[in-house]
Scaffold this active site. Structure first.
Site, mmCIF file in Angstrom:
data_model
loop_
_atom_site.group_PDB
_atom_site.id
_atom_site.type_symbol
_atom_site.label_atom_id
_atom_site.label_comp_id
_atom_site.label_asym_id
_atom_site.label_seq_id
_atom_site.Cartn_x
_atom_site.Cartn_y
_atom_site.Cartn_z
ATOM 1 N N LYS A 2 44.108 5.351 -4.809
ATOM 2 C CA LYS A 2 43.681 6.759 -4.903
ATOM 3 C C LYS A 2 42.195 6.871 -4.601
ATOM 4 O O LYS A 2 41.771 7.721 -3.816
ATOM 5 C CB LYS A 2 43.940 7.285 -6.308
ATOM 6 N N ASN A 3 41.396 5.983 -5.197
ATOM 7 C CA ASN A 3 39.941 6.127 -5.093
ATOM 8 C C ASN A 3 39.379 5.608 -3.779
ATOM 9 O O ASN A 3 38.171 5.652 -3.566
ATOM 10 C CB ASN A 3 39.266 5.475 -6.297
ATOM 11 N N ARG A 10 37.330 16.789 -8.828
ATOM 12 C CA ARG A 10 35.887 16.639 -8.615
ATOM 13 C C ARG A 10 35.599 15.813 -7.367
ATOM 14 O O ARG A 10 34.526 15.915 -6.780
ATOM 15 C CB ARG A 10 35.190 16.069 -9.827
ATOM 16 N N CYS A 51 34.782 17.438 -16.669
ATOM 17 C CA CYS A 51 36.216 17.181 -16.863
ATOM 18 C C CYS A 51 36.336 16.526 -18.242
ATOM 19 O O CYS A 51 35.355 16.351 -18.951
ATOM 20 C CB CYS A 51 36.757 16.278 -15.766
ATOM 21 N N ARG A 63 30.078 14.781 -15.756
ATOM 22 C CA ARG A 63 30.246 14.436 -14.333
ATOM 23 C C ARG A 63 29.223 15.158 -13.441
ATOM 24 O O ARG A 63 29.567 15.947 -12.570
ATOM 25 C CB ARG A 63 31.673 14.741 -13.870
ATOM 26 N N PRO A 64 27.931 14.986 -13.644
ATOM 27 C CA PRO A 64 26.925 15.642 -12.797
ATOM 28 C C PRO A 64 27.005 15.145 -11.344
ATOM 29 O O PRO A 64 27.677 14.145 -11.052
ATOM 30 C CB PRO A 64 25.608 15.221 -13.437
ATOM 31 N N VAL A 65 26.370 15.900 -10.452
ATOM 32 C CA VAL A 65 26.338 15.503 -9.030
ATOM 33 C C VAL A 65 24.905 15.426 -8.514
ATOM 34 O O VAL A 65 24.671 15.473 -7.302
ATOM 35 C CB VAL A 65 27.172 16.478 -8.163
ATOM 36 N N ASP A 66 23.947 15.260 -9.432
ATOM 37 C CA ASP A 66 22.534 15.220 -9.010
ATOM 38 C C ASP A 66 22.245 14.082 -8.025
ATOM 39 O O ASP A 66 21.456 14.245 -7.096
ATOM 40 C CB ASP A 66 21.632 15.105 -10.242
ATOM 41 N N ASP A 116 38.043 2.410 -15.517
ATOM 42 C CA ASP A 116 39.371 2.990 -15.290
ATOM 43 C C ASP A 116 40.487 2.161 -15.898
ATOM 44 O O ASP A 116 41.639 2.582 -15.885
ATOM 45 C CB ASP A 116 39.645 3.174 -13.791
ATOM 46 N N ILE A 136 30.220 3.832 -19.150
ATOM 47 C CA ILE A 136 30.087 4.631 -17.922
ATOM 48 C C ILE A 136 30.181 6.133 -18.215
ATOM 49 O O ILE A 136 29.348 6.921 -17.779
ATOM 50 C CB ILE A 136 31.192 4.238 -16.893
ATOM 51 N N ARG A 145 48.341 12.682 -10.961
ATOM 52 C CA ARG A 145 47.142 12.692 -10.101
ATOM 53 C C ARG A 145 46.860 11.301 -9.557
ATOM 54 O O ARG A 145 46.287 11.158 -8.482
ATOM 55 C CB ARG A 145 45.929 13.150 -10.917
HETATM 56 C C1 EPZ Z 1 34.592 7.281 -9.329
HETATM 57 O O1 EPZ Z 1 34.154 8.480 -9.939
HETATM 58 C C2 EPZ Z 1 36.094 7.234 -9.547
HETATM 59 N N1 EPZ Z 1 36.718 8.391 -8.894
HETATM 60 C C3 EPZ Z 1 36.397 7.256 -11.047
HETATM 61 O O2 EPZ Z 1 37.804 7.132 -11.197
HETATM 62 C C4 EPZ Z 1 35.722 6.046 -11.684
HETATM 63 O O3 EPZ Z 1 35.949 6.069 -13.083
HETATM 64 C C5 EPZ Z 1 34.217 6.078 -11.396
HETATM 65 O O4 EPZ Z 1 33.997 6.135 -9.965
HETATM 66 C C6 EPZ Z 1 33.487 4.850 -11.942
HETATM 67 O O5 EPZ Z 1 34.046 3.697 -11.378
HETATM 68 C C7 EPZ Z 1 36.907 8.356 -7.553
HETATM 69 O O6 EPZ Z 1 36.565 7.390 -6.880
HETATM 70 C C8 EPZ Z 1 37.592 9.553 -6.942
HETATM 71 P P1 EPZ Z 1 30.342 7.616 -10.614
HETATM 72 P P2 EPZ Z 1 32.630 8.996 -9.680
HETATM 73 O O7 EPZ Z 1 29.575 8.556 -9.752
HETATM 74 O O8 EPZ Z 1 32.223 8.647 -8.308
HETATM 75 C C9 EPZ Z 1 27.025 9.384 -13.464
HETATM 76 C C10 EPZ Z 1 39.911 7.634 -12.069
HETATM 77 O O9 EPZ Z 1 40.395 7.590 -13.213
HETATM 78 N N2 EPZ Z 1 26.632 10.237 -12.326
HETATM 79 O O10 EPZ Z 1 30.371 6.164 -10.254
HETATM 80 O O11 EPZ Z 1 32.562 10.412 -10.099
HETATM 81 C C11 EPZ Z 1 28.406 9.751 -14.004
HETATM 82 O O12 EPZ Z 1 28.304 10.826 -14.923
HETATM 83 C C12 EPZ Z 1 38.528 8.195 -11.851
HETATM 84 O O13 EPZ Z 1 40.502 7.230 -11.029
HETATM 85 C C13 EPZ Z 1 25.451 10.968 -12.431
HETATM 86 O O14 EPZ Z 1 24.756 10.936 -13.439
HETATM 87 O O15 EPZ Z 1 31.849 8.113 -10.740
HETATM 88 C C14 EPZ Z 1 28.839 8.465 -14.673
HETATM 89 O O16 EPZ Z 1 28.263 8.395 -15.964
HETATM 90 C C15 EPZ Z 1 37.885 8.671 -13.153
HETATM 91 N N3 EPZ Z 1 25.081 11.754 -11.382
HETATM 92 C C16 EPZ Z 1 28.211 7.383 -13.784
HETATM 93 O O17 EPZ Z 1 27.209 8.033 -13.001
HETATM 94 C C17 EPZ Z 1 25.819 11.815 -10.222
HETATM 95 O O18 EPZ Z 1 25.422 12.532 -9.273
HETATM 96 C C18 EPZ Z 1 29.192 6.742 -12.816
HETATM 97 O O19 EPZ Z 1 29.848 7.804 -12.126
HETATM 98 C C19 EPZ Z 1 27.012 11.057 -10.142
HETATM 99 C C20 EPZ Z 1 27.388 10.268 -11.194
#
Ligand code: EPZ
Length: 430
Positions: free
Chosen positions: A22-23, A104, A128, A133-136, A317, A339, A409
């Site tokens: 999926k990811n 997201r 969620c 889940r910020p996107v900064d 995960d 995380i 999902r």
């Molecule tokens: C990906 O999410 C996966 N989703 C998640 O899988 C997975 O848990 C996660 O990576 C960590 O491995 C997909 O690939 C679609 P991150 P992502 O950005 O990219 C913080 C599942 O169950 N952060 O690596 O959203 C964030 O809040 C899902 O399949 C910021 O602060 O995760 C987190 O604490 C759940 N600012 C940390 O970074 C940002 O702009 C890691 O998040 C982005 C993230």
């Protein structure tokens, strides 16, 4: 509203075929927007998030063909569902809230739209169940590549005549932000160096797909990725790598039920930390290049302690699934979730099944008990729902899981696959 009903107590036996990740398929579908010809993707799992992403690409104007059965790639026709995305008809660069709020990962169209069309408007995904889940980091990466980005009225609005190569350094390791930067940099003018990049196998798979379309990328899978921007990306084909989290989930199911299973079409090299922790529970594991056999016949798992962390460490995960195993393991296990700030939503549901779990901040302490007892429970997020299915497989009596749309999902036909291993599990429409 559909529910899943499980009668616990059956040790799992047999073979299960693992689906595409999926990811990996979600960013790869978004990456097709970068191409100037059709992109054929193989080994696509039938997941709700895949349908949502295909809808989003359709909203943007891309042509989508779902190809059940066989698809042609690498010069061979292979069984497995495929999707062909033709981005040549893309007319819009706006990702609407109605779609983004349900998934997201929609944020992953930001980089491709900006790089290919010079503009992108993507609704803020919102939080969620597992965290804000910020996107900064995604926004900072686009700005580093020369984009003008504003956030207004719940939308990220980005524009750039032409992105230009730069150093993109992430303070926090982020899978999604690394993927957005990688995709955007592929068509930027000049060279981009991504520093402190995420190392997940899904990023390597995305890079492999981009390279198949003509991108010039080195270092995917390491913390430094170098991308030399090209003028255009052509159409092409790519087959998605196996889902390491689905693989791990089935292996935990076999360990918890005291069975013996083999996962087929899986990649042992993508889940070392999970396999090592499974061996710590007492499971006997044998691997070949595309399969993993786990044997726990006649034995109860030993409790394990672990902390989640970015790849190649233990994946967040898989945290909920191992917590379910600790609930019936011999001993006490402590689990640290580093995380996401709220990824213990499954705890109160596991407690309804009799689990002895104590939470202190980001750490859960689980005292294993001999047996859980079945009860009605409610899924709250994707991996939490998987942990409830696992608990139901060992609980005495019947476990009924509600809100299983969360499960759909991320897991393709999970009840068929578990039934094939001997589980007494069925889906009912309530
Ligand atoms: C990906 O999410 C996966 N989703 C998640 O899988 C997975 O848990 C996660 O990576 C960590 O491995 C997909 O690939 C679609 P991150 P992502 O950005 O990219 C913080 C599942 O169950 N952060 O690596 O959203 C964030 O809040 C899902 O399949 C910021 O602060 O995760 C987190 O604490 C759940 N600012 C940390 O970074 C940002 O702009 C890691 O998040 C982005 C993230």
């Amino acid at each position: 509203m559909q529910k899943i009903v499980i009668e616990g107590g059956v040790p799992l036996h047999g073979e299960v075929q693992i689906s595409g990740a999926k990811n990996a398929v979600l960013p790869i579908l978004c990456a097709t927007l970068l191409a100037d010809g059709p992109v054929e993707i193989g080994n696509v799992p039938h997941l709700h998030d895949v349908v949502t992403t295909a809808k989003l690409l359709g909203e943007l104007g891309a042509g989508i063909t779902i190809d059940e059965g066989t698809i042609e790639f690498d010069g061979r026709r292979r069984k497995g569902s495929g999707i062909v995305v033709d981005p040549r008809s893309v007319r819009s660069h706006i990702a609407p809230y109605e779609l983004v709020k349900t998934m997201r990962a929609s944020i992953l169209v930001l980089g491709p739209l900006l790089a290919k069309y010079g503009a992108a408007e993507v609704s803020l995904p919102g939080g969620c169940a597992i965290g804000s889940r910020p996107v900064d980091l995604h926004i900072k990466a686009m700005q580093a590549l020369g984009a003008e980005v504003t956030v207004e009225h719940g939308f990220i609005k980005a524009s750039a005549a032409r992105l230009r190569g730069a150093v993109v350094r992430f303070d926090v390791v982020s899978v999604g932000a690394t993927e957005n930067a990688l995709m955007a940099a592929s068509l930027a003018a000049g060279t981009t160096v991504i520093e402190n990049a995420a190392l997940e196998p899904e990023i390597v798979d995305l890079a492999d797909c981009l390279i198949a379309l003509g991108a010039d990328i080195e270092g995917a899978g390491t913390s430094q990725i170098v991308i030399r921007g090209v003028e255009r990306l052509r159409g092409g084909t790519h087959s998605v790598l196996p889902d390491r989290i689905e693989t791990g989930t089935f292996l935990v199911a076999a360990a918890m039920t005291g069975g013996r299973i083999t996962t087929l079409k899986s990649r042992p090299d993508t889940l070392h930390a999970v396999l090592e922790l499974l061996q710590e529970t007492g499971a006997v594991i044998e691997t070949q290049d595309d399969r993993i056999t786990l044997d726990m016949r006649g034995r109860r798992p030993r409790a394990v302690s672990f902390s989640t962390a970015p790849h190649p460490a233990f994946p967040t995960d898989m945290q909920a699934q191992f917590m379910a195993m600790n609930c019936i393991a011999d001993g006490v296990g402590t689990i640290a979730e580093t995380i996401f700030e709220n990824r213990f939503m499954h705890v109160q549901e596991l407690q309804r099944l009799g689990a002895d779990i104590h939470i202190d901040g980001h750490t859960a302490t689980v005292h294993g008990i001999a047996q859980l007892s079945g009860a009605p429970v409610m899924a709250t997020d994707l991996r939490a729902s998987a942990s409830l299915v696992l608990a139901g497989l060992v609980a005495e009596g019947e476990t009924i899981i509600d809100r299983i749309y969360h499960l759909d999902r991320g897991y393709e036909n999970i009840e068929e696959k578990l039934s094939g291993l001997g589980a007494r599990i069925r889906r009912v429409s309530a």
